[in-house]
Scaffold this motif. Structure first.
Motif, mmCIF file in Angstrom:
data_model
loop_
_atom_site.group_PDB
_atom_site.id
_atom_site.type_symbol
_atom_site.label_atom_id
_atom_site.label_comp_id
_atom_site.label_asym_id
_atom_site.label_seq_id
_atom_site.Cartn_x
_atom_site.Cartn_y
_atom_site.Cartn_z
ATOM 1 N N GLY A 136 -9.619 39.271 13.554
ATOM 2 C CA GLY A 136 -10.645 39.877 14.405
ATOM 3 C C GLY A 136 -11.158 38.909 15.456
ATOM 4 N N PHE A 137 -11.332 37.653 15.065
ATOM 5 C CA PHE A 137 -11.785 36.624 15.996
ATOM 6 C C PHE A 137 -10.783 36.467 17.144
ATOM 7 C CE2 PHE A 137 -12.282 32.214 17.370
ATOM 8 C CZ PHE A 137 -13.645 32.122 17.513
ATOM 9 N N TYR A 138 -9.489 36.392 16.800
ATOM 10 C CA TYR A 138 -8.456 36.287 17.840
ATOM 11 C C TYR A 138 -8.470 37.506 18.759
ATOM 12 C CZ TYR A 138 -5.946 32.197 16.028
ATOM 13 O OH TYR A 138 -5.588 30.942 15.653
ATOM 14 N N LEU A 139 -8.540 38.689 18.182
ATOM 15 C CA LEU A 139 -8.491 39.900 18.998
ATOM 16 C C LEU A 139 -9.658 39.964 19.985
ATOM 17 C CD1 LEU A 139 -7.423 42.557 16.346
ATOM 18 C CD2 LEU A 139 -6.051 41.674 18.238
ATOM 19 N N VAL A 140 -10.845 39.696 19.508
ATOM 20 C CA VAL A 140 -12.023 39.774 20.380
ATOM 21 C C VAL A 140 -11.974 38.692 21.459
ATOM 22 C CG1 VAL A 140 -14.531 39.502 20.462
ATOM 23 C CG2 VAL A 140 -13.498 40.903 18.688
ATOM 24 N N ASN A 141 -11.721 37.462 21.056
ATOM 25 C CA ASN A 141 -11.764 36.371 22.029
ATOM 26 C C ASN A 141 -10.601 36.388 23.012
ATOM 27 O OD1 ASN A 141 -14.173 34.749 21.493
ATOM 28 N ND2 ASN A 141 -13.307 34.664 19.457
ATOM 29 N N LEU A 142 -9.397 36.643 22.539
ATOM 30 C CA LEU A 142 -8.268 36.698 23.473
ATOM 31 C C LEU A 142 -8.367 37.925 24.371
ATOM 32 C CD1 LEU A 142 -5.365 35.427 21.215
ATOM 33 C CD2 LEU A 142 -6.632 34.175 22.969
ATOM 34 N N GLY A 143 -8.922 39.026 23.855
ATOM 35 C CA GLY A 143 -9.171 40.188 24.702
ATOM 36 C C GLY A 143 -10.173 39.868 25.797
ATOM 37 N N PHE A 144 -11.222 39.136 25.434
ATOM 38 C CA PHE A 144 -12.203 38.743 26.448
ATOM 39 C C PHE A 144 -11.571 37.804 27.479
ATOM 40 C CE2 PHE A 144 -15.294 35.739 28.094
ATOM 41 C CZ PHE A 144 -16.151 36.623 28.729
ATOM 42 N N VAL A 145 -10.789 36.838 27.017
ATOM 43 C CA VAL A 145 -10.125 35.896 27.935
ATOM 44 C C VAL A 145 -9.244 36.671 28.919
ATOM 45 C CG1 VAL A 145 -8.334 34.113 28.038
ATOM 46 C CG2 VAL A 145 -10.241 33.870 26.448
ATOM 47 N N ALA A 146 -8.509 37.653 28.434
ATOM 48 C CA ALA A 146 -7.635 38.439 29.309
ATOM 49 C C ALA A 146 -8.447 39.265 30.309
ATOM 50 C CB ALA A 146 -6.740 39.348 28.476
ATOM 51 N N LEU A 147 -9.526 39.887 29.836
ATOM 52 C CA LEU A 147 -10.345 40.690 30.746
ATOM 53 C C LEU A 147 -11.059 39.841 31.791
ATOM 54 C CD1 LEU A 147 -11.969 43.273 28.321
ATOM 55 C CD2 LEU A 147 -10.304 43.731 30.136
ATOM 56 N N TYR A 148 -11.415 38.622 31.436
ATOM 57 C CA TYR A 148 -12.163 37.750 32.333
ATOM 58 C C TYR A 148 -11.246 36.949 33.254
ATOM 59 C CZ TYR A 148 -16.341 35.095 33.603
ATOM 60 O OH TYR A 148 -17.385 34.548 34.281
ATOM 61 N N LEU A 149 -9.948 37.171 33.173
ATOM 62 C CA LEU A 149 -8.991 36.404 33.969
ATOM 63 C C LEU A 149 -9.110 36.683 35.456
ATOM 64 C CD1 LEU A 149 -6.472 34.549 34.138
ATOM 65 C CD2 LEU A 149 -5.103 36.617 33.840
ATOM 66 N N SER A 150 -9.207 37.936 35.827
ATOM 67 C CA SER A 150 -9.177 38.275 37.249
ATOM 68 C C SER A 150 -10.420 37.781 37.977
ATOM 69 C CB SER A 150 -9.045 39.787 37.430
ATOM 70 O OG SER A 150 -10.206 40.415 36.945
ATOM 71 N N SER A 151 -10.214 37.509 39.252
ATOM 72 C CA SER A 151 -11.311 37.030 40.097
ATOM 73 C C SER A 151 -11.141 37.632 41.482
ATOM 74 C CB SER A 151 -11.279 35.496 40.166
ATOM 75 O OG SER A 151 -12.270 35.038 41.046
ATOM 76 N N ASP A 152 -12.244 37.994 42.101
ATOM 77 C CA ASP A 152 -12.191 38.568 43.442
ATOM 78 C C ASP A 152 -12.102 37.492 44.517
ATOM 79 O OD1 ASP A 152 -12.361 41.095 42.386
ATOM 80 O OD2 ASP A 152 -14.550 41.166 42.518
ATOM 81 N N ALA A 153 -12.582 36.296 44.192
ATOM 82 C CA ALA A 153 -12.606 35.223 45.184
ATOM 83 C C ALA A 153 -11.229 34.569 45.303
ATOM 84 C CB ALA A 153 -13.634 34.179 44.792
ATOM 85 N N THR A 154 -10.886 34.213 46.514
ATOM 86 C CA THR A 154 -9.653 33.483 46.766
ATOM 87 C C THR A 154 -9.970 32.000 46.769
ATOM 88 O OG1 THR A 154 -8.830 35.287 48.131
ATOM 89 C CG2 THR A 154 -7.739 33.162 48.357
ATOM 90 N N ILE A 155 -9.190 31.252 46.022
ATOM 91 C CA ILE A 155 -9.421 29.810 45.930
ATOM 92 C C ILE A 155 -8.596 29.142 47.026
ATOM 93 C CG2 ILE A 155 -9.176 27.781 44.464
ATOM 94 C CD1 ILE A 155 -9.494 29.710 42.065
ATOM 95 N N THR A 156 -9.301 28.398 47.889
ATOM 96 C CA THR A 156 -8.618 27.801 49.039
ATOM 97 C C THR A 156 -8.428 26.298 48.934
ATOM 98 O OG1 THR A 156 -10.733 27.601 50.181
ATOM 99 C CG2 THR A 156 -9.427 29.597 50.597
ATOM 100 N N ASP A 157 -9.206 25.637 48.070
ATOM 101 C CA ASP A 157 -9.081 24.179 47.963
ATOM 102 C C ASP A 157 -9.227 23.746 46.505
ATOM 103 O OD1 ASP A 157 -11.747 24.771 47.701
ATOM 104 O OD2 ASP A 157 -12.455 23.313 49.162
ATOM 105 N N THR A 158 -9.045 22.452 46.277
ATOM 106 C CA THR A 158 -9.116 21.905 44.923
ATOM 107 C C THR A 158 -10.512 22.058 44.341
ATOM 108 O OG1 THR A 158 -7.420 20.315 45.558
ATOM 109 C CG2 THR A 158 -8.595 19.872 43.531
ATOM 110 N N ARG A 159 -11.518 21.921 45.146
ATOM 111 C CA ARG A 159 -12.890 22.099 44.681
ATOM 112 C C ARG A 159 -13.096 23.508 44.134
ATOM 113 N NH1 ARG A 159 -18.358 21.843 48.379
ATOM 114 N NH2 ARG A 159 -19.729 22.613 46.754
ATOM 115 N N GLY A 160 -12.540 24.491 44.803
ATOM 116 C CA GLY A 160 -12.638 25.870 44.357
ATOM 117 C C GLY A 160 -11.974 26.081 43.007
#
Length: 135
Positions: A55-79
């Motif tokens: 259950g711990f794996y399912l919840v946490n890996l599911g959250f990691v997968a859902l939180y992967l996407s980002s709307d911002a484009t990373i343009t430099d190393t600082r980003g």
């Protein structure tokens, strides 16, 4: 390779590694606690421990997968570092909350078991005495 993809790869590697490490630590150290909660029933403690880890794996890996996407484009190393610090910080907080929730639930179960053991008399009753009439 695009910096956003690099940030995604690093995020996934670190998040999955942290999830596996926390799950193994909880499993190894939680087994003893579960055996106590379940009155020394080792087989049941192992089964419950395995179910909790799954259950711990399912919840946490599911959250990691859902939180992967980002709307911002990373343009430099600082980003890259800023995006990773935000995402990994949230993952660490979720792992911590999951850990505390597991410990809380197990402690409640343990406390209930302790109360049940205290309600059983240490020696069986040796006889019965009829109540006397009150005058």
């Amino acid at each position: 390779m695009d910096r956003t993809v690099i940030a995604y790869v690093i995020y996934l590697l670190v998040s999955v590694a942290l999830t596996v490490w926390v799950a193994r630590t909880l499993s190894r150290n939680g087994r003893v606690f579960l055996a106590d909660v379940l009155h020394g029933n080792e087989k049941l403690a192992d089964a419950v421990n395995h179910l909790l880890v799954v259950g711990f794996y399912l919840v946490n890996l599911g959250f990691v997968a859902l939180y992967l996407s980002s709307d911002a484009t990373i343009t430099d190393t600082r980003g890259v570092f800023e995006a990773l610090s935000t995402k990994l910080g949230v993952v660490l907080l979720v792992l911590g909350v999951m850990h505390l929730a597991n410990v809380y639930v197990l402690n409640r179960i343990r406390r209930r078991g302790t109360m049940e053991r205290e309600q059983v008399p240490p020696v069986p009753p040796q006889g019965w005495v009829a109540p006397t009439a009150q005058v």
